[in-house]
Enzyme design. Sequence first.
Site, short mmCIF file in Angstrom:
data_model
loop_
_atom_site.label_atom_id
_atom_site.label_comp_id
_atom_site.label_asym_id
_atom_site.label_seq_id
_atom_site.Cartn_x
_atom_site.Cartn_y
_atom_site.Cartn_z
N ASP A 168 40.64 25.56 49.48
CA ASP A 168 40.19 26.80 48.85
C ASP A 168 40.26 27.92 49.88
O ASP A 168 39.72 27.80 50.98
CB ASP A 168 38.75 26.61 48.34
CG ASP A 168 38.27 27.77 47.49
OD1 ASP A 168 37.63 27.52 46.46
OD2 ASP A 168 38.53 28.93 47.86
N ASP A 213 43.50 30.50 44.05
CA ASP A 213 43.32 30.24 45.49
C ASP A 213 42.72 28.87 45.76
O ASP A 213 42.11 28.66 46.79
CB ASP A 213 42.44 31.32 46.11
CG ASP A 213 40.97 31.14 45.76
OD1 ASP A 213 40.68 30.63 44.66
OD2 ASP A 213 40.13 31.48 46.60
N GLU A 214 42.90 27.95 44.84
CA GLU A 214 42.17 26.69 44.95
C GLU A 214 43.02 25.56 44.34
O GLU A 214 43.60 25.73 43.28
CB GLU A 214 40.88 26.88 44.16
CG GLU A 214 39.96 25.74 44.11
CD GLU A 214 38.87 26.03 43.06
OE1 GLU A 214 38.23 25.07 42.65
OE2 GLU A 214 38.69 27.19 42.65
N1 DCP Z 1 37.38 36.15 41.29
C1 DCP Z 1 37.16 37.15 40.36
N2 DCP Z 1 36.01 37.18 39.61
C2 DCP Z 1 35.07 36.22 39.80
C3 DCP Z 1 35.27 35.19 40.75
C4 DCP Z 1 36.45 35.19 41.49
O1 DCP Z 1 38.01 38.02 40.20
N3 DCP Z 1 33.93 36.26 39.08
C5 DCP Z 1 38.60 36.18 42.11
C6 DCP Z 1 38.30 36.89 43.40
C7 DCP Z 1 38.27 35.82 44.44
C8 DCP Z 1 39.18 34.76 43.84
O2 DCP Z 1 39.08 34.89 42.42
O3 DCP Z 1 38.73 36.30 45.70
C9 DCP Z 1 38.77 33.36 44.25
O4 DCP Z 1 37.46 33.09 43.81
P1 DCP Z 1 36.45 32.26 44.68
O5 DCP Z 1 35.30 31.89 43.83
O6 DCP Z 1 37.18 31.15 45.38
O7 DCP Z 1 35.87 33.31 45.73
P2 DCP Z 1 36.45 33.84 47.11
O8 DCP Z 1 37.77 33.24 47.45
O9 DCP Z 1 36.41 35.33 47.09
O10 DCP Z 1 35.35 33.37 48.14
P3 DCP Z 1 35.06 31.92 48.74
O11 DCP Z 1 35.27 32.07 50.22
O12 DCP Z 1 33.63 31.65 48.42
O13 DCP Z 1 35.99 30.94 48.11
CA CA Z 2 38.12 30.99 47.39
#
Ligand code: DCP
Ligand code: CA
Length: 406
Positions: free
Chosen positions: A9, A104-105
């Site tokens: 991730d 991203d996962e």
């Molecule tokens: N995303 C979004 N709206 C949300 C959750 C996520 O648009 N409610 C998008 C933005 C994030 C991406 O999807 O960058 C990936 O979600 P993640 O939950 O994996 O969050 P992040 O990658 O930002 O942070 P982490 O380091 O916790 O994985």
């Molecule tokens: Ca993420």
Amino acid sequence: MTRQIMHIDLDAFFVSVEQVLNPELKGKPVVVGGRPDRRGVVASASYEARAFGLHAGMPLITARRLCPRAIFIEGSFTKYRDASQKFMAILADFSPYLEPVSLDEAFLDVTGFESIHGSIQQMAVAIKQRIKDVLGLPASIGIASGKVVAKIAAELSKPDGLLEVAAGEERSFLAPLPAARLPGIGKKTERILNGLGIHTIGELSFMPLSALKSHFGVSGELLYRHSSGIDDSKVEPSGAAKSISRETTFGQDTRDRSLLKATLGYLGERVGAELRQKGRQAGCVTLKLRYADFLTITRRHTLIKATDADQTIFNTGLKLLTKALSQERQLVRLIGIGVSNLTEPGRQLDMLDSSGQRLEQLNKAIDRIRKKYGFSAIQSGRTLPLKDIFPERDDGYTLHTPSLSR
Ligand code: DCP
Ligand code: CA
């Protein structure tokens, strides 16, 4: 044989992509989601911003209040999609058993491939390094014998982490964690569990299967297995999207029927276009509404026959909307429409159904024209009211808060 499964991730994905493009943003509290004076929510927050309590889903206004010096970025989906495709290609280089979960996962079943790299840990380090070298992005990796534990391990290792749960250690690894860490435990299930005096996964694992089944039905069985670290679900390399959706937050809360309808029509067309581009049909249409007080509802309708037609998606969404609005008097803050139960089109049936076939040809023609001459070259009556409200670009309208994630 024990399986070796990785969950990979990317950290603060949208923010990290922006930081690669503009290194001045590195090490700073950064938020992707939109301007803080606009409505909408945080899509992604840098870990520096999270130290101030910011997190995904938080209204931008609140984010600015908690961290006034945070840098707010609108973001653009195409950049994230490009990064995502490269990310998945890197993973596929390490093992063909790849299951993308979101942009991203992904899960990667690397059983048997680890020996090439020396050990499973070294393999994970090599994957992280490749992602860093090619994309400049930080990733976290969890390793375990099953998907559930691998995913939780990745979460706990963030940011830029690597955590392996050895075979046989699954149960003791999970035991002290809050029950809500397990997949399928939402707010409602958590409340019921807390009412039963259960807070940790360990406590959950001691509940008899029969009790879990009587409280939670079929999903009780999964809770029973997962809480003990038993999980034989496969890494499914289909890579196919399970649903497609678009949503947007209005500039101002509204009950204006014509605006709601036109916006629904527009979002429905975007969903339909992606569906056709992917060559899939949908068996289910979902409407999402968020009201002024943040009450969020989803309403779904299962279609008699799977479709990829804008018209059917819109008509179904509109019926759900009309019903929902009659049940709730509040102003609407956000509207979204999505499709799920995606299948490959069943050709023979279409041949018998000439109206379906006509729609199919019409939508394909619209897709072609738009691809060539831009979104506004052709417009349906449904979305015309939006013309006076939103700025137009080549590829569509700029809504107040475009759905960045999808
Ligand atoms: N995303 C979004 N709206 C949300 C959750 C996520 O648009 N409610 C998008 C933005 C994030 C991406 O999807 O960058 C990936 O979600 P993640 O939950 O994996 O969050 P992040 O990658 O930002 O942070 P982490 O380091 O916790 O994985
Ligand atoms: Ca993420």
